[in-house]
Design an enzyme around this catalytic site. Structure first.
Site, PDB file in Angstrom:
ATOM      1  N   HIS A 109       0.857  -1.188   0.000  1.00  0.00           N
ATOM      2  CA  HIS A 109       0.000   0.000   0.000  1.00  0.00           C
ATOM      3  C   HIS A 109       0.893   1.239   0.000  1.00  0.00           C
ATOM      4  O   HIS A 109       1.843   1.309   0.788  1.00  0.00           O
ATOM      5  CB  HIS A 109      -0.927  -0.008   1.233  1.00  0.00           C
ATOM      6  CG  HIS A 109      -1.868   1.147   1.213  1.00  0.00           C
ATOM      7  ND1 HIS A 109      -2.942   1.211   0.351  1.00  0.00           N
ATOM      8  CD2 HIS A 109      -1.866   2.315   1.897  1.00  0.00           C
ATOM      9  CE1 HIS A 109      -3.566   2.360   0.516  1.00  0.00           C
ATOM     10  NE2 HIS A 109      -2.930   3.045   1.450  1.00  0.00           N
ATOM     11  N   ASP A 150      -6.895  -3.182   2.984  1.00  0.00           N
ATOM     12  CA  ASP A 150      -5.643  -2.626   3.534  1.00  0.00           C
ATOM     13  C   ASP A 150      -5.472  -2.971   5.012  1.00  0.00           C
ATOM     14  O   ASP A 150      -5.026  -2.135   5.810  1.00  0.00           O
ATOM     15  CB  ASP A 150      -5.585  -1.092   3.338  1.00  0.00           C
ATOM     16  CG  ASP A 150      -5.556  -0.706   1.874  1.00  0.00           C
ATOM     17  OD1 ASP A 150      -5.047  -1.486   1.059  1.00  0.00           O
ATOM     18  OD2 ASP A 150      -6.046   0.389   1.548  1.00  0.00           O
TER      19      ASP A 150
HETATM   20  C1  GAR Z   1       1.521   1.232  -6.443  1.00  0.00           C
HETATM   21  O1  GAR Z   1       1.840   2.502  -5.933  1.00  0.00           O
HETATM   22  C2  GAR Z   1       0.834   0.400  -5.394  1.00  0.00           C
HETATM   23  O2  GAR Z   1       1.338   0.584  -4.114  1.00  0.00           O
HETATM   24  C3  GAR Z   1      -0.570   0.903  -5.483  1.00  0.00           C
HETATM   25  O3  GAR Z   1      -0.798   1.135  -6.858  1.00  0.00           O
HETATM   26  C4  GAR Z   1       0.450   1.340  -7.532  1.00  0.00           C
HETATM   27  C5  GAR Z   1       0.599   0.264  -8.582  1.00  0.00           C
HETATM   28  O4  GAR Z   1       1.750   0.464  -9.352  1.00  0.00           O
HETATM   29  N1  GAR Z   1      -1.496  -0.034  -4.932  1.00  0.00           N
HETATM   30  C6  GAR Z   1      -2.638   0.313  -4.370  1.00  0.00           C
HETATM   31  O5  GAR Z   1      -3.004   1.454  -4.253  1.00  0.00           O
HETATM   32  C7  GAR Z   1      -3.483  -0.852  -3.890  1.00  0.00           C
HETATM   33  N2  GAR Z   1      -4.355  -0.419  -2.834  1.00  0.00           N
HETATM   34  P1  GAR Z   1       2.469  -0.725 -10.113  1.00  0.00           P
HETATM   35  O6  GAR Z   1       1.415  -1.417 -10.964  1.00  0.00           O
HETATM   36  O7  GAR Z   1       3.487  -0.008 -10.971  1.00  0.00           O
HETATM   37  O8  GAR Z   1       3.102  -1.646  -9.102  1.00  0.00           O
END
Ligand code: GAR
Length: 213
Positions: A109, A150
């Protein structure tokens, strides 16, 4: 060697960070399957480049959240995975998911839980909320996922500075570079080395076994 399954929805930079650590020998495990909720997710390309099996399961093809969750469970059980990593997976699953895989699901998260988390706090929205509130520190959290959004025992957290001229995009990039891409692969490596112990809501990290015996 543990077998890892990953759920993705987008760019997959966190998946890439895990792949990089596997390829450099830093994780005692292999990536068995990458399942995407979105057929256009770039994460699928990253998985294929690494040689992992991929699968697209779109929620649109299922009647409801529970049916979709059951299909995901089936696909992961078939691969006999030991650990499931939620790498930017943007859907909320039915609680049967964490019941099917107790203490085996890890989520990243992009904030310091319990701040800026829960329903509606995902992706860029998290960083927008951080800037709106004016906090000076944010960060990232890796935790075991229980049935709530979360929520679950926290494995690793890392703080990141918020700067006055940040935009949500700039802050997201800093949180990824300084925190997410480090702590997520590290938590997977600790799990693969059997060094994580859940004690109620806390996670103990066991010392690395050393010595010659
Ligand atoms: C990341 O920042 C991750 O932590 C967040 O979305 C992004 C995905 O990037 N996840 C959430 O918000 C889930 N609740 P990525 O596809 O490049 O890893």
């Amino acid at each position: 060697m543990i077998k890892i399954g990953a759920l993705v929805s987008g760019g997959g930079t966190n998946l890439q960070a895990i792949i990089d650590k596997i390829e450099s020998g830093g994780i005692n495990g292999s990536l068995s399957i990458v399942i995407s909720s979105n057929k256009n997710a770039y994460a699928l390309e990253r998985a294929k480049r690494h040689g992992a099996d991929t699968l697209v399961l779109s929620p649109k093809d299922y009647d409801n959240r529970r049916e979709y969750t059951l299909a995901l469970i089936d696909a992961l059980k078939e691969k006999q995975v030991d650990l499931i990593v939620l790498c930017g997976f943007m859907l909320i699953l039915d609680p049967v998911f964490s019941e099917a895989f107790p203490d085996m699901v890890m989520n990243i998260h992009p904030a310091l839980i319990p701040s800026f988390c829960g329903k509606g706090f995902y992706g860029l929205h998290v960083h927008e909320a951080v800037l709106e509130k004016g906090v000076k520190l944010t960060g990232a959290t890796v935790h075991f996922a229980d049935g709530k959004v979360d929520n679950g025992p926290i494995i690793l957290q890392k703080a990141v500075e918020v700067r006055i001229d940040d935009t949500p995009e700039i802050l997201q990039k800093r949180v990824m570079e300084e925190a997410e891409w480090k702590i997520f692969p590290e938590a997977v490596a600790l799990f693969a080395d059997n060094r994580l112990r859940i004690e109620g809501s806390r996670v103990r990290i066991l010392e690395k076994k050393g010595g010659r015996f």
